[in-house]
Write an enzyme that holds these catalytic residues in place. Structure first.
Site, PDB file in Angstrom:
ATOM      1  N   SER A 149      14.853  18.962 -21.693  1.00  0.00           N
ATOM      2  CA  SER A 149      14.497  18.200 -22.895  1.00  0.00           C
ATOM      3  C   SER A 149      13.004  18.075 -23.189  1.00  0.00           C
ATOM      4  O   SER A 149      12.632  17.619 -24.263  1.00  0.00           O
ATOM      5  CB  SER A 149      15.097  16.795 -22.820  1.00  0.00           C
ATOM      6  OG  SER A 149      16.449  16.816 -23.206  1.00  0.00           O
ATOM      7  N   LYS A 178       8.191   8.611 -26.976  1.00  0.00           N
ATOM      8  CA  LYS A 178       9.615   8.876 -27.202  1.00  0.00           C
ATOM      9  C   LYS A 178      10.387   7.561 -27.258  1.00  0.00           C
ATOM     10  O   LYS A 178      10.112   6.652 -26.473  1.00  0.00           O
ATOM     11  CB  LYS A 178      10.128   9.782 -26.069  1.00  0.00           C
ATOM     12  CG  LYS A 178      11.525  10.329 -26.286  1.00  0.00           C
ATOM     13  CD  LYS A 178      11.933  11.300 -25.168  1.00  0.00           C
ATOM     14  CE  LYS A 178      13.321  11.874 -25.415  1.00  0.00           C
ATOM     15  NZ  LYS A 178      13.754  12.809 -24.350  1.00  0.00           N
ATOM     16  N   SER A 196      15.908  17.292 -26.073  1.00  0.00           N
ATOM     17  CA  SER A 196      15.993  16.078 -26.850  1.00  0.00           C
ATOM     18  C   SER A 196      14.635  15.532 -27.301  1.00  0.00           C
ATOM     19  O   SER A 196      14.580  14.784 -28.268  1.00  0.00           O
ATOM     20  CB  SER A 196      16.694  14.991 -26.033  1.00  0.00           C
ATOM     21  OG  SER A 196      15.887  14.592 -24.940  1.00  0.00           O
TER      22      SER A 196
END
Lengths: 497, 95
Positions: A184, A80, A160
């Site tokens: 998320s 990420k 997210s």
């Protein structure tokens, strides 16, 4: 061998040790997939040179250590964009960190590289992890590999950690790191038919991960199976002197914890999660999940978590407050974007223009809400009250655990993946409701896992969430394994990209 | 509590985010929608409840008070938008 990219981590571990293929071949297979999947917009900074270098090192290590090599040795991952990776762009999907290349490596990614894992590149996300649809990303949204049956409309992978979820679901990598502040990891995992684990707060170091809300943020694995989540968490976790909130306790063998079954475990079904207007499919899936656990010998009990309703409002005070403080550092002085100034403009204009240009609309909104609730005269009414409600939410969980409940079963999300753009005109609060089942877990600092358990009428994956006692990810994973086995969820998105 | 345009302007300035004059009204509306949602917290009886200030009841770890890192200004400055002679450079802050 073809389709190496489709393997699970556990399968690849076996194949690498048997010599069926090399880490380089496995990595090349993923790099080829990534190159062909640009339309998904999951990978935003590719690092093929690093990947091949790490893969060759993994092959050497596998040759030297054989079965003794760590389980993650040679496993290609997506990282990420929130994780700082040395010399590689790390910008939290924000324009304000445009061009930022950290001089250091986050502890979690360093742990993974020490275990021999391979970085394929950085994956997309909502800006500063603020969002539930990937639409706040400066890079543009990731597209979910899944589509509704007979419909080409691009869907959100959730957020997210949407890039991580899409990359794993689309078989661009074998696993990915995610972070979870209000859901998320778990919501995107549910939207893409994969497993996502948010560990207990303090299980993984937050050092080197761009901070959103420090008392809620936690990194975790996003994988194709429950076993893979256990393997990958083992490599990510551990105490770190550089994060004083990371717990100094041993990291158990999470994979070994998958054995033994759940006979006699007590699983709570919280009545407050049966929300008005819950879609029939979600309610049905939840009931089926309870049946699966009962059939495996668990005792299913109804429980009450009376302050559930107040979790989202408390979150939308606490998270923006912490964000407004954490994001104060982006001021155009030390790194990232700095606005061009006109004649006569000074330092205040530099801050204000830099932050207006650098932050997207949702980030600006949350920073300003956070500033407001912390400002003189409002601190007690908003922030302090939210912190007191947070105590009550934690107490709800403590009470049911003290009553002998081992884990809690809930839906992961209130719906399946929605279309990109579908929520564009909705007020922000509607988007926030995506986290209604997940956010309590962050507020209480507990571990939670999302497991794919079925498809909805349109052919989209749906997930169930299990919530565990603090530090008992092992029991949580074992319970998730029962759902995975019983649900027999094997569908993959049809490859259209 | 309702946020008006003037408050929105003040909050934007406190947060050091430039908001154009014509955006302030819409921004105030967005704040009000979120704050209306948050108002629900007033229904909760928090009498005698301590605020949660640590996620786990643990004493924060201490470490030796000693220098363990540092000594590489060039790395610190490597990402600066403007660095000169070993310093971060910013517009003039004092007359």
């Amino acid at each position: 061998m073809s389709d190496l990219n489709r393997l699970t981590i556990a399968e690849a571990r076996t194949g690498l040790r048997k010599g069926d293929f090399t880490a380089r071949e496995l990595t090349e297979s993923c790099l080829t997939e990534i190159a062909g999947a640009g339309v998904l917009n999951a990978f935003v900074h590719d690092t093929p040179e690093i990947a091949l270098e790490q893969a060759d090192a993994a092959d050497r290590r596998l040759g030297a250590e054989g079965a003794e090599a760590p389980a993650m040795c040679g496993i290609p991952l997506g990282i990420k964009d929130l994780f700082c990776t040395k010399g590689v762009p790390s910008q939290a999907a924000s324009f304000i960190l445009d061009g930022f290349r950290p001089e250091y490596e986050s502890t979690v990614t360093q742990n993974l590289w020490d275990a021999g894992a391979v970085m394929l590149g950085k994956v997309n996300m909502d800006e500063f992890a603020m969002g539930s649809s990937n639409e706040t990303s400066h890079y543009g949204p990731t597209v979910n590999p899944w589509r509704r049956r007979g419909d080409d409309a691009p869907l959100t992978p959730g957020g997210s950690s949407g890039g991580s979820a899409a990359a794993v679901a689309g078989d661009l990598c074998l696993g990915a790191t995610g972070t979870d502040t209000g859901g998320s990891i778990r919501q995107p995992a549910a939207f893409t038919g994969i497993v996502g684990l948010k560990p207990t707060y303090g299980r993984c170091s937050r050092w080197g991960i761009v901070a959103f809300a420090s008392s809620l943020d936690q990194a975790g694995p996003m994988t194709k199976t429950v076993r893979d989540a256990a393997i990958m968490l083992g490599a990510m976790a551990g105490h770190d002197p550089k994060d004083s909130t990371s717990m100094d306790i041993p990291v158990p063998d999470f994979e070994a914890a998958l054995q033994g079954g759940i006979r006699g475990m007590r699983i709570g079904i919280p009545r407050e999660y049966r929300m008005e207007g819950m879609p029939g499919e979600i309610a049905r899936l939840w009931d089926e999940g309870a049946d699966m656990l009962r059939a495996a010998g668990a005792e299913i009990v109804e429980i009450s978590l009376p302050h559930t309703k107040y979790a989202l409002p408390a979150y939308y005070v606490i998270a923006p407050a912490e964000a407004s403080s954490n994001l104060a550092r982006y001021d155009g002085v030390r790194y990232g974007h700095r606005a061009k100034l006109s004649g006569g403009e000074g330092i205040t204009e530099m801050y204000e223009k830099t932050r207006a240009e650098g932050f997207g609309a949702e980030v600006q909104r949350r920073v300003m809400i956070g500033t407001y609730v912390l400002s003189a005269g409002f601190y007690d009414a908003y922030y302090r009250r939210a912190q007191r409600v947070r105590s009550l939410i934690r107490r709800d969980f403590d009470t049911v655990f003290a009553d002998g409940v081992d884990a809690i079963l809930t839906p992961a999300t209130p719906s399946a993946a929605f279309a990109l753009g579908e929520m564009a005109d909705a007020d922000p609060v509607r988007m926030y409701l995506n986290d209604v089942f997940t956010v309590t877990v962050n507020l209480a600092g507990l571990p939670g896992i999302s497991v794919p358990a079925g498809l909805d009428a349109q052919g989209l994956p749906l997930g169930l969430q299990l919530i565990g006692r603090p530090w008992e990810e092992g029991a949580l994973l074992k319970t998730a394994q029962v759902i995975e086995d019983a649900a027999g969820f094997v569908p993959k998105p049809e490859k259209w990209w | 509590m309702s946020i008006d345009k003037e408050t929105a302007r003040r909050v934007a300035h406190l947060a050091r985010i430039r908001v154009e004059e014509e955006r302030l009204g819409a921004l105030a509306d967005e704040f009000n929608a979120i704050l209306a949602f948050v108002e629900q917290l007033n229904e909760v009886d928090v009498e005698g409840i301590e605020p949660m200030t640590a996620v786990h009841p643990m004493r924060l770890k201490r470490r030796q008070d000693e220098v363990t890192d540092g000594g590489y200004p060039e790395k610190i400055l490597a990402n600066a938008p403007d660095a000169r002679e070993g310093f971060f450079a910013v517009p003039k802050v004092v007359e």
